[in-house]
Scaffold this motif. Structure first.
Motif, PDB file in Angstrom:
ATOM      1  N   ALA A   1       0.701  -1.293  -0.040  1.00 19.20           N
ATOM      2  CA  ALA A   1       0.065   0.054  -0.020  1.00 19.20           C
ATOM      3  C   ALA A   1       0.944   1.057  -0.017  1.00 19.20           C
ATOM      4  O   ALA A   1       0.541   2.132  -0.811  1.00 19.20           O
TER       5      ALA A   1
ATOM      6  N   TYR B   1      -0.391   5.095  -1.222  1.00 18.71           N
ATOM      7  CA  TYR B   1      -1.244   5.234   0.006  1.00 18.71           C
ATOM      8  C   TYR B   1      -0.577   5.819   0.931  1.00 18.71           C
ATOM      9  O   TYR B   1       0.564   5.588   1.390  1.00 18.71           O
TER      10      TYR B   1
ATOM     11  N   VAL C   1      -3.908   3.622   5.443  1.00 22.68           N
ATOM     12  CA  VAL C   1      -4.989   2.529   5.607  1.00 22.68           C
ATOM     13  C   VAL C   1      -5.902   2.632   6.707  1.00 22.68           C
ATOM     14  O   VAL C   1      -5.186   2.702   7.792  1.00 22.68           O
TER      15      VAL C   1
END
Length: 76
Positions: free
Chosen positions: A8, A13, A16
């Motif tokens: 991720a 990202y 999360v």
């Protein structure tokens, strides 16, 4: 879990989020062990599409909401 978090972060990202029912304490311990912290309930959670709006307060009170933020890289 660590591999998924690394993926991720690699794809960009910044955080999360997850939610888990309060009675799943072993899961919460796992999430904390990889850097998740409890946060206030957020809009757009996974149950929004499955629960009637009038039941969402009950759902939010039965769940733990968590987030893992990633450090920004020096290149961003």
């Amino acid at each position: 879990v660590e591999h998924l978090l690394a993926d991720a972060q690699t794809i960009g990202y910044r955080a999360v989020r997850l939610e888990s029912l309060k009675f799943l304490v072993e899961a919460h311990a796992l999430y904390r062990s990889v850097g998740f912290r409890e946060i206030a309930p957020y809009m757009g959670n996974s149950m929004q599409d499955y629960q009637a709006q009038e039941k969402m307060d009950r759902y939010r009170s039965s769940a733990v909401f968590m987030e893992r933020r990633f450090a920004r890289s020096s290149g961003s």
